[in-house]
Motif scaffolding. Sequence first.
Motif, PDB file in Angstrom:
ATOM      1  N   ALA A  76      86.688  18.781 -39.619  1.00 48.61           N
ATOM      2  CA  ALA A  76      85.901  17.993 -38.667  1.00 48.61           C
ATOM      3  C   ALA A  76      86.600  16.696 -38.270  1.00 48.61           C
ATOM      4  O   ALA A  76      86.485  16.258 -37.125  1.00 48.61           O
ATOM      5  CB  ALA A  76      84.535  17.681 -39.269  1.00 48.61           C
ATOM      6  N   LEU A 121      87.378  23.849 -36.069  1.00 46.85           N
ATOM      7  CA  LEU A 121      86.142  24.341 -36.676  1.00 46.85           C
ATOM      8  C   LEU A 121      86.166  25.853 -36.842  1.00 46.85           C
ATOM      9  O   LEU A 121      85.555  26.402 -37.770  1.00 46.85           O
ATOM     10  CB  LEU A 121      84.942  23.916 -35.838  1.00 46.85           C
ATOM     11  CG  LEU A 121      84.668  22.407 -35.764  1.00 46.85           C
ATOM     12  CD1 LEU A 121      83.467  22.118 -34.887  1.00 46.85           C
ATOM     13  CD2 LEU A 121      84.477  21.806 -37.149  1.00 46.85           C
ATOM     14  N   ILE A 162      76.115  23.808 -40.723  1.00 45.38           N
ATOM     15  CA  ILE A 162      75.823  22.949 -39.573  1.00 45.38           C
ATOM     16  C   ILE A 162      75.709  21.496 -40.020  1.00 45.38           C
ATOM     17  O   ILE A 162      76.228  20.576 -39.375  1.00 45.38           O
ATOM     18  CB  ILE A 162      74.521  23.391 -38.865  1.00 45.38           C
ATOM     19  CG1 ILE A 162      74.692  24.783 -38.255  1.00 45.38           C
ATOM     20  CG2 ILE A 162      74.129  22.384 -37.787  1.00 45.38           C
ATOM     21  CD1 ILE A 162      75.700  24.865 -37.143  1.00 45.38           C
ATOM     22  N   TRP A 177      79.358  20.625 -38.403  1.00 44.91           N
ATOM     23  CA  TRP A 177      79.101  20.323 -36.991  1.00 44.91           C
ATOM     24  C   TRP A 177      78.426  18.965 -36.809  1.00 44.91           C
ATOM     25  O   TRP A 177      78.815  18.176 -35.944  1.00 44.91           O
ATOM     26  CB  TRP A 177      78.227  21.404 -36.340  1.00 44.91           C
ATOM     27  CG  TRP A 177      78.102  21.137 -34.856  1.00 44.91           C
ATOM     28  CD1 TRP A 177      78.960  21.522 -33.884  1.00 44.91           C
ATOM     29  CD2 TRP A 177      77.072  20.360 -34.215  1.00 44.91           C
ATOM     30  NE1 TRP A 177      78.553  21.041 -32.655  1.00 44.91           N
ATOM     31  CE2 TRP A 177      77.389  20.325 -32.822  1.00 44.91           C
ATOM     32  CE3 TRP A 177      75.932  19.701 -34.651  1.00 44.91           C
ATOM     33  CZ2 TRP A 177      76.602  19.661 -31.898  1.00 44.91           C
ATOM     34  CZ3 TRP A 177      75.135  19.028 -33.722  1.00 44.91           C
ATOM     35  CH2 TRP A 177      75.476  19.017 -32.366  1.00 44.91           C
ATOM     36  N   TYR A 220      79.740  15.852 -34.621  1.00 45.59           N
ATOM     37  CA  TYR A 220      78.907  15.322 -33.534  1.00 45.59           C
ATOM     38  C   TYR A 220      78.615  13.833 -33.724  1.00 45.59           C
ATOM     39  O   TYR A 220      78.731  13.027 -32.787  1.00 45.59           O
ATOM     40  CB  TYR A 220      77.602  16.127 -33.480  1.00 45.59           C
ATOM     41  CG  TYR A 220      76.534  15.553 -32.586  1.00 45.59           C
ATOM     42  CD1 TYR A 220      76.803  15.201 -31.258  1.00 45.59           C
ATOM     43  CD2 TYR A 220      75.230  15.356 -33.073  1.00 45.59           C
ATOM     44  CE1 TYR A 220      75.799  14.674 -30.440  1.00 45.59           C
ATOM     45  CE2 TYR A 220      74.234  14.838 -32.257  1.00 45.59           C
ATOM     46  CZ  TYR A 220      74.524  14.489 -30.946  1.00 45.59           C
ATOM     47  OH  TYR A 220      73.542  13.965 -30.146  1.00 45.59           O
ATOM     48  N   VAL A 259      79.137  27.269 -37.208  1.00 43.74           N
ATOM     49  CA  VAL A 259      79.729  26.001 -36.765  1.00 43.74           C
ATOM     50  C   VAL A 259      80.456  26.185 -35.440  1.00 43.74           C
ATOM     51  O   VAL A 259      80.329  25.362 -34.519  1.00 43.74           O
ATOM     52  CB  VAL A 259      80.700  25.466 -37.839  1.00 43.74           C
ATOM     53  CG1 VAL A 259      81.400  24.208 -37.344  1.00 43.74           C
ATOM     54  CG2 VAL A 259      79.956  25.187 -39.127  1.00 43.74           C
ATOM     55  N   ALA A 290      79.445  24.591 -31.779  1.00 46.41           N
ATOM     56  CA  ALA A 290      80.340  23.794 -30.940  1.00 46.41           C
ATOM     57  C   ALA A 290      80.327  24.283 -29.494  1.00 46.41           C
ATOM     58  O   ALA A 290      80.447  23.487 -28.550  1.00 46.41           O
ATOM     59  CB  ALA A 290      81.761  23.836 -31.503  1.00 46.41           C
TER      60      ALA A 290
END
Length: 450
Positions: A41, A62, A259, A263, A267, A388, A392
Amino acid sequence: MSVPAAPHDAPPGQPRKAALAAWIGSALEYYDFFIYGSAAALIFPKVFFDESDPADATLLSLATFGVAYAARPVGALFLGHFGDRLGRKKIMVFTLILMGLSTFLIGCLPTRAQVGGLAPVLLVLCRVLQGISAAGEQASANSMTLEHAPPHRRGYFTSFTLNGTQAGQLLATLVFLPIAALPEDQLLSWGWRVPFWLSVAVAVAGYVIRRTLQETPAFAQQAATDGVAKLPLAVLLREHWADVLRVVAAALIASVSTIFTVWALAYATSDSVGLSRSSMLWVGALANLVALGAIPLWAVLSDRIGRRPVFLIGAVGSAVLMFLYLWAISTGSYPLVLLFGVLTFGVVYSAANGIWPSFYGEMFSTRVRLSGMAIGTQTGFAVAGFAVTFAAQIAGPGGDDWSSVALFTSALCIPPIVAALTARETHKVPTELLGERPAQGTASRETVTA
């Protein structure tokens, strides 16, 4: 960490030792596995992929995180077979050594700037080895602790495996905190390698701990009486195919974890939100710290009221709270992010996460327990790993459509809910009768005396 005393009819100290070995081994193994998630990440898009398109670089990075999950079902077929043929202990030792070696090699890889397109290829190969290792780790550790545990405390003893997994994730986060705080040039040149190199100590410590374990009484008795299955997969698919499908569906609950840890981290630290790397890593650290206490408490509750209701609390609650967590990130309010992060991942998700080792393991008989858990969980985890990558894409070109990602994650909680509602309640079934059907009065023909 305190572990309860052994039952009177077990080999002296073995239930405690098995639980402790599962905890420490899983902590060390999943330290390796989760430092990759943090690096995928935060670091790898800039080190292994083309920086001219940051969005594509992040997406590809990812995707490499998900590659290990794709390799896990394949690893489960082989490791499950040998675990039910040769015993739980051998697989536990093998998986730890393989994870330590593959993780150390990631820290030694050349970057894209040094060798071009070969760099991500080598990264993917090492990630595949990590996936194969993880495929047998939890299934072997869970089988070992379940078969050593007192019958009325199987939920508690087997929860040490997942408690160790959370400890490994916490350790990985804590190691990355000072690394993420390094100046950008040092971080991208050598800093990111340090957590991967530490896996040498992981492998050595894990080997010393696990090599002294005894094989479980349940497996030893099975081998000495009816014999072990020549083809565990054949027995599994003939006698337990419905439970395998049930475990596959239930294992999709792991999407909440991937997640949350990958992710949501990407984010929150993106330009659209702007939270710092260190602050978000602290969210994960505190959530995992809370999970260390929540997991055994949920497991104790499952020993009293059953596996199904506790698992359902985790699955339904996670489906709801992921909306609140991702919404909190979208606001940029760090107190809200911290609150809902700890509540979602540390408390509620721990209900499902802490009791699935006993919930899934109790669906299968001793002859095929490791195969059933490995194949069922790793197939479901494969989908969870690539969640993941899907997230995205769902998040759109700007990577900020959090509501669609939340809806996607909640949808992935529906199969686990259905699986739990259709499962048998097994928390009061004697260990020797787990997974048995009325028609199974004799051993299968596909057995061989050990």
